[in-house]
Design an enzyme around this catalytic site. Structure first.
Site, short mmCIF file in Angstrom:
data_model
loop_
_atom_site.label_atom_id
_atom_site.label_comp_id
_atom_site.label_asym_id
_atom_site.label_seq_id
_atom_site.Cartn_x
_atom_site.Cartn_y
_atom_site.Cartn_z
N HIS A 88 -15.32 29.03 28.19
CA HIS A 88 -16.29 28.34 27.34
C HIS A 88 -17.68 28.15 27.95
CE1 HIS A 88 -13.11 27.06 24.54
NE2 HIS A 88 -12.38 26.87 25.63
C1 BDR Z 1 -14.36 22.54 27.61
O1 BDR Z 1 -13.27 21.79 28.10
C2 BDR Z 1 -13.01 22.12 29.43
O2 BDR Z 1 -11.64 22.26 29.65
C3 BDR Z 1 -13.76 23.38 29.73
O3 BDR Z 1 -14.18 23.39 31.08
C4 BDR Z 1 -14.91 23.35 28.77
O4 BDR Z 1 -16.03 22.69 29.32
C5 BDR Z 1 -13.86 23.39 26.45
O5 BDR Z 1 -13.37 22.57 25.45
#
Ligand code: BDR
Ligand code: CA
Length: 319
Positions: free
Chosen positions: A247
């Site tokens: 992400h």
């Molecule tokens: C976000 O949640 C975290 O687990 C990841 O690092 C990212 O920033 C995605 O929903």
């Protein structure tokens, strides 16, 4: 001229990709790293950030953020990111000394030091930025821009049915940040799940990460490859197949380049009271609230070009 960037993150496998990307871009100066409780507890995140800052050879001060959210209990995601936050990766012991300031104070000092210049990136929960706003309410006007990975607009959540992780961990903090930054001269850019999930790593990218580790011998390339393998295993166990949604990097990529995605303005707020929907980012598409847009929502990501830019940046820097 380099662009000063402060990163507040809960490292985290995808956070590690974003940090690596930023450290490898010659046009960037990472001026601060704030360790946020989130994917794992703040001490584990901080260990990861100190080690990565050292191995990536950034001179950024690394500050420990708050132990937990403003109001609710901390939840962590060791299943998603591994017990230490970086999956299967084993971090070498780091000699890097932490910055003694709180994460919130680092935000404030960095912004005051370069008024109108600093780009802020929030890749984890918003706790430290919300605390920083208590020290310096002028932050929205002191920053050049703010870019956030968070939320899900007209899209399912990845934590609750309608909530995304970074918002769900500390909804009050996210709500305060969005409210405060509605007074910013430039609207913050919000990268929600429907945008960030388009950056899918498949077997080919996993293999490319493994080869990068082998060819470069760079210790962070090995950490990323080992982290990624865990991320694939988690996504498969979660029913999503042999792949991983990585992400955070697309938010960093767009923040630097202004490319690989576009944005649209929207009034967005965070649901705090919903018994089923707490932590949901609600976007007022039809303008029912009569409020002006307070964010630019990241959309229309060019995933293949962005992925190539991301991995290509690391390859160019390390091989
Ligand atoms: C976000 O949640 C975290 O687990 C990841 O690092 C990212 O920033 C995605 O929903
Ligand atoms: Ca993150």
């Amino acid at each position: 001229m380099t662009l000063p960037v402060l990163v507040d993150c809960d490292t985290g496998i995808d956070d590690a990709f974003a940090l690596s990307y930023l450290a490898c871009r010659p046009e960037v100066h990472v001026t601060g790293i704030v360790s946020s409780a989130g994917n794992v507890d703040v001490h584990a995140v901080h260990r990861n950030n100190l080690a990565l800052a050292e191995l990536l050879r950034t001179d950024a001060p690394v500050s420990r953020g708050a132990e937990g959210p403003l109001i609710q209990e901390l939840m962590t995601a060791a299943d998603t990111h591994g017990p230490g936050g970086l999956g299967h990766a084993a971090l070498p012991p780091s000699g890097r000394i932490e910055d003694p300031r709180s994460g919130a104070q680092l935000w404030v000092d960095a912004a005051r030091q370069q008024p109108g210049e600093l780009v802020g990136l929030v890749l984890g929960p918003h706790t430290n930025l919300a605390l920083a706003l208590e020290i310096e309410p002028e932050l929205p006007r002191l920053l050049k821009r703010l870019h956030i990975m968070g939320g899900a607009i007209n899209h399912r959540g990845n934590t609750g049915p309608t909530s995304e992780w970074n918002i769900a961990v500390d909804p009050e903090a996210a709500q305060r940040v969005l409210a405060a930054f509605s007074a910013a001269p430039r609207r913050p850019v919000l990268g929600p799940l429907e945008a960030t999930e388009t950056l899918r790593f498949e077997q080919a990218e996993l293999e490319r990460a493994r080869q990068l580790a082998e060819r470069s011998g760079h210790p962070v390339a090995a950490i990323l490859a080992d982290g990624l393998r865990w991320y694939f295993e988690f996504h498969e166990a979660d029913g999503l197949g042999w792949m991983a949604h990585v992400h955070d990097p697309i938010v960093a990529i767009h923040a630097l380049t202004g490319q690989f995605a576009s944005t649209y303005p929207l009034a967005v707020d965070v649901e705090l009271a919903g018994t089923l929907t707490r932590g949901q980012t609600v976007g007022d598409v039809l303008g029912r609230w009569g409020r002006p847009p307070n964010v630019e929502v990241l959309t229309a990501v060019q995933p293949h070009a962005a992925l190539e830019h991301l991995i290509g940046t690391l390859e160019t820097a390390w091989v």
